[in-house]
Write an enzyme that holds these catalytic residues in place. Structure first.
Site, mmCIF file in Angstrom:
data_model
loop_
_atom_site.group_PDB
_atom_site.id
_atom_site.type_symbol
_atom_site.label_atom_id
_atom_site.label_comp_id
_atom_site.label_asym_id
_atom_site.label_seq_id
_atom_site.Cartn_x
_atom_site.Cartn_y
_atom_site.Cartn_z
ATOM 1 C CE1 TYR A 35 42.284 47.521 33.302
ATOM 2 C CE2 TYR A 35 42.777 45.437 34.408
ATOM 3 C CZ TYR A 35 42.345 46.746 34.456
ATOM 4 O OH TYR A 35 41.992 47.299 35.656
ATOM 5 C CD GLU A 53 44.255 45.936 38.154
ATOM 6 O OE1 GLU A 53 43.293 45.450 37.541
ATOM 7 O OE2 GLU A 53 44.204 47.062 38.703
ATOM 8 C CG ASP A 56 38.668 47.329 32.570
ATOM 9 O OD1 ASP A 56 38.315 48.475 32.253
ATOM 10 O OD2 ASP A 56 38.553 46.887 33.735
#
Ligand code: SF4
Length: 354
Positions: A120, A37, A138
């Site tokens: 997020y 991520e 996001d």
């Protein structure tokens, strides 16, 4: 009426058929989800895949990441850009080793307290790795949501993000597959409800619920504030070489590309005469000066337009704090940002040691 409460069933059955095959999805442990991520922030999935695999191979656990030396870490990150992400990863790994026995905490709130982990990323780790019912909202998810609802609000407002966070959370509370749901939304935003150009609504599993599609106004959403124009800077890059070595300079420890290595450069597009004067100022004796390639590099807020000169130096003496590196050393040891990579070619090292 908002269509959002009804999107889970079609979205999840589409995901079951169409989920992208991504290396971090094979082993969705918290460390792998976290690293992927962070890499995916500002970087395309295709570009991330090979970086991710190499990173996990060399730093297979949070403890390895916590202990690696900074130059090796930045070299692993070389070309991904936004290097503060790598430094924050390491800072967080050190905190996790000290405070959580080397395991990321299974809590959205605790994850958010760690450096570089915002709402997020905390939501993605909590839902994908721990199956907690937390949204991961996001820009991609906001695009899908605002199209589904034909929402005229500005998505840069935190109230808008909070609103969608709460609406998705209401779906996730009774849902056993929160990780799949969030990943389905990510995939939908990346492959169907595209950011640039027309979305592929004819392939979209939630098209029958989508208000922008019904009104044929897909490109009206999301509503964003006007972008500021990028600042343009001119630079002259000095490719200084002495036999089988070229000169690198370390950048300052803060600011743009902090702590990375670069070819020495100055602001402005210098004429050949000015280049000679600059070399004299640096105490560099050149036996040959040739105009070399031009290149431009776009950062988020700034664009560098760079001309370069290939300078053959008589000796490795100068008033600049330079290191002189071989081709192998540049390849293996010194992290050189993407802005300078186009200046690297075999011809830089064409002269052999005498
Ligand atoms: Fe996006 Fe089109 Fe699907 Fe609406 S129907 S969510 S605009 S891809």
């Amino acid at each position: 009426m908002s269509p959002i409460p009804d999107i889970a069933p079609p979205l999840l059955s589409w995901y079951q058929q169409s989920a992208r095959s991504l290396p971090w999805r094979d082993h969705p442990d918290p460390y792998a989800v976290w690293v992927s991520e962070i890499m995916l922030q500002q970087t395309r999935v295709e570009a991330v895949k090979s970086y991710f695999e190499r990173f996990l191979q060399q730093l297979p656990t949070i403890t390895h990441l916590a202990n690696v030396d900074e130059q090796t870490l930045l070299k692993l990150w070389e070309g991904l850009g936004y290097y503060s992400r790598a430094r924050n990863l390491q800072k967080t790994a050190q905190t996790v080793v000290q405070e959580y026995s080397g395991q990321l905490p299974a809590s959205f709130e605790a994850l958010k307290t760690l450096p570089g982990i915002g709402d997020y990323t905390a939501g993605a780790i909590a839902s994908i790795a721990f199956q907690l019912p937390v949204p991961a909202v996001d820009g991609n998810v906001l695009r899908v949501m605002t199209r589904l609802t034909a929402d005229p609000r500005d998505i840069s407002k935190s109230a808008v993000k909070k609103d969608y966070f709460e609406q998705i959370q209401a779906i996730l509370q009774p849902l056993p597959r929160s990780g799949d749901f969030n990943q389905a939304l990510m995939d939908l935003g990346a492959t169907i409800c595209l950011p640039n150009g027309l979305p592929k609504c004819e392939e979209c599993p939630v098209a029958s619920l989508c208000q922008a599609f019904a009104q044929d106004r897909m490109l009206d959403f999301p509503v964003k504030p006007d972008k500021k124009a990028r600042k343009i800077e001119m630079h002259t890059v000095f490719l200084l070489r002495n036999h089988d070595r070229v000169a690198l300079r370390k950048r300052a420890d803060s600011g743009l590309l902090a702590g990375l290595w670069e070819f020495p450069h100055v602001e402005g597009q210098l004429s050949r005469k000015k280049v000679e004067e600059q070399l004299q100022l640096w105490g560099i004796r050149a036996s040959q000066i040739e105009k070399s390639v031009s290149h431009h590099h776009i950062f988020s807020h700034i664009e560098w337009r760079m001309n370069s000169f290939l300078v053959t130096c008589e000796e490795i003496v100068s008033s600049l704090p330079l290191v002189w590196v071989s081709q192998k050393e540049l390849l293996q040891t010194y992290p050189l940002p993407a802005a300078f990579q186009p200046f690297v070619s075999d011809t830089l090292w064409q002269e052999k040691p005498v």
